[in-house]
Design a protein around this motif. Structure first.
Motif, mmCIF file in Angstrom:
data_model
loop_
_atom_site.group_PDB
_atom_site.id
_atom_site.type_symbol
_atom_site.label_atom_id
_atom_site.label_comp_id
_atom_site.label_asym_id
_atom_site.label_seq_id
_atom_site.Cartn_x
_atom_site.Cartn_y
_atom_site.Cartn_z
ATOM 1 N N MET A 1 0.851 -1.203 0.000
ATOM 2 C CA MET A 1 0.000 0.000 0.000
ATOM 3 C C MET A 1 0.878 1.241 0.000
ATOM 4 N N CYS A 2 0.575 2.200 -0.882
ATOM 5 C CA CYS A 2 1.404 3.393 -0.985
ATOM 6 C C CYS A 2 1.093 4.353 0.153
ATOM 7 N N GLU A 3 1.985 5.325 0.317
ATOM 8 C CA GLU A 3 1.828 6.272 1.430
ATOM 9 C C GLU A 3 0.539 7.069 1.328
ATOM 10 N N SER A 4 0.145 7.463 0.098
ATOM 11 C CA SER A 4 -1.074 8.253 -0.063
ATOM 12 C C SER A 4 -2.300 7.467 0.370
ATOM 13 N N GLU A 5 -2.298 6.145 0.107
ATOM 14 C CA GLU A 5 -3.422 5.314 0.536
ATOM 15 C C GLU A 5 -3.456 5.193 2.056
ATOM 16 N N ASP A 6 -2.281 5.114 2.679
ATOM 17 C CA ASP A 6 -2.211 5.066 4.137
ATOM 18 C C ASP A 6 -2.833 6.316 4.744
ATOM 19 N N VAL A 7 -2.471 7.476 4.183
ATOM 20 C CA VAL A 7 -2.991 8.746 4.694
ATOM 21 C C VAL A 7 -4.503 8.812 4.510
ATOM 22 N N THR A 8 -4.966 8.348 3.328
ATOM 23 C CA THR A 8 -6.404 8.366 3.055
ATOM 24 C C THR A 8 -7.159 7.502 4.057
ATOM 25 N N HIS A 9 -6.663 6.294 4.310
ATOM 26 C CA HIS A 9 -7.329 5.407 5.258
ATOM 27 C C HIS A 9 -7.285 5.976 6.674
ATOM 28 N N ALA A 10 -6.166 6.596 7.047
ATOM 29 C CA ALA A 10 -6.067 7.202 8.375
ATOM 30 C C ALA A 10 -7.071 8.348 8.519
ATOM 31 N N THR A 11 -7.187 9.150 7.466
ATOM 32 C CA THR A 11 -8.124 10.268 7.495
ATOM 33 C C THR A 11 -9.553 9.764 7.602
ATOM 34 N N GLN A 12 -9.882 8.729 6.844
ATOM 35 C CA GLN A 12 -11.228 8.164 6.909
ATOM 36 C C GLN A 12 -11.533 7.636 8.308
ATOM 37 N N ALA A 13 -10.527 7.051 8.939
ATOM 38 C CA ALA A 13 -10.719 6.535 10.299
ATOM 39 C C ALA A 13 -10.968 7.672 11.279
ATOM 40 N N ILE A 14 -10.229 8.762 11.112
ATOM 41 C CA ILE A 14 -10.403 9.932 11.979
ATOM 42 C C ILE A 14 -11.810 10.499 11.838
ATOM 43 N N LEU A 15 -12.253 10.678 10.588
ATOM 44 C CA LEU A 15 -13.570 11.252 10.349
ATOM 45 C C LEU A 15 -14.681 10.312 10.826
ATOM 46 N N ALA A 16 -14.493 9.014 10.624
ATOM 47 C CA ALA A 16 -15.498 8.049 11.071
ATOM 48 C C ALA A 16 -15.624 8.064 12.592
ATOM 49 N N LYS A 17 -14.493 8.141 13.276
ATOM 50 C CA LYS A 17 -14.530 8.191 14.735
ATOM 51 C C LYS A 17 -15.214 9.468 15.204
ATOM 52 N N ASN A 18 -14.894 10.582 14.556
ATOM 53 C CA ASN A 18 -15.529 11.844 14.919
ATOM 54 C C ASN A 18 -17.032 11.786 14.678
ATOM 55 N N ASP A 19 -17.451 11.187 13.548
ATOM 56 C CA ASP A 19 -18.877 11.092 13.244
ATOM 57 C C ASP A 19 -19.615 10.301 14.315
#
Length: 243
Positions: A1-19
């Protein structure tokens, strides 16, 4: 998995937790009879001045309101808003460019007066990151001044596209700013079809009562405008922000 995909998944996790936190906070506040109004704008939009006028009008009418204002530094906005007579608290984000549901929950639990029916949250002056974070609000208002240019809604489609209400401020400066009102309204409707636009001027009082009435209507159960599902930008967060 490339670095950009890692960042995307991390961001999605952050937003999902916040939601998830926001949804629980919304439910808890509903049980207490509290509605949250989230105010989004760029710096210099006149958001603090308009909010101060709305708070003062609510206090005059005996409506139990409170305000939480967020900034990177200083307590200037809290000092200004406190002149309204409403309970006000400053939240310093220590450099974070937006508020999150976890921050709001802590202040609600520790400070919010028991009789509050509407909590206004003045988000950090920024139209990018704050737009991606649900705070458990009942009403999201996006504001901009005529001096910012009619194309602002197209530049920040998430902020304006996720708003239940759009407020145009500093309308007394429309003529000297050569503001194209027709173009602005067209751009707003393009990113958020059907949303109401309220014109305001804190100096003259234009729009103050209208904004307060829209807030109270939502507090009392009126349905809000349902904006389209605007895409949420990736604010460049990393996995270090997930806790």
């Amino acid at each position: 998995m490339c670095e950009s995909e890692d960042v995307t998944h991390a961001t999605q996790a952050i937003l999902a937790k916040n939601d998830g936190l926001a949804a629980r906070l919304r439910g808890d506040l509903a049980l207490r009879g509290v509605s949250v109004v989230n105010l989004l704008s760029s710096p210099g939009s006149g958001k603090t001045e308009l909010l101060g006028r709305v708070l003062a009008r609510a206090v005059e009418r005996g409506i139990p309101v409170a305000a939480l204002t967020a900034d990177l530094a200083t307590e200037n906005d809290a000092t200004r808003l406190a002149r309204s007579g409403a309970p006000v608290k400053q939240l310093l984000t220590d450099g974070l460019c937006h508020l999150e549901a976890r921050q709001l929950r802590g202040h609600v639990e520790d400070w919010l007066p028991a009789d509050t029916s509407v909590l206004f949250v003045e988000n950090v002056g920024n139209l990018v990151c704050p737009a991606s974070y649900d705070l458990g609000e009942s009403l999201r208002i996006a504001l901009m001044a005529v001096t910012e240019g009619a194309d602002k809604p197209l530049k920040y489609p998430t902020a304006f596209g996720s708003a239940h209400l759009v407020v145009l401020t500093k309308t007394d400066l429309a003529e000297p700013a050569d503001f194209d009102a027709a173009a602005f309204e067209s751009h707003v409707q393009r990113v958020n079809p059907g949303v109401e636009i309220v014109r305001s001027c804190a100096r003259t009082g234009e729009g103050v009562d209208t904004v307060l009435e829209r807030v109270l209507a939502v507090r009392d159960g009126a349905p809000v405008h349902r904006p389209p599902l605007a895409p949420r930008p990736h604010p460049g967060l990393t996995a270090d922000h997930v806790s």
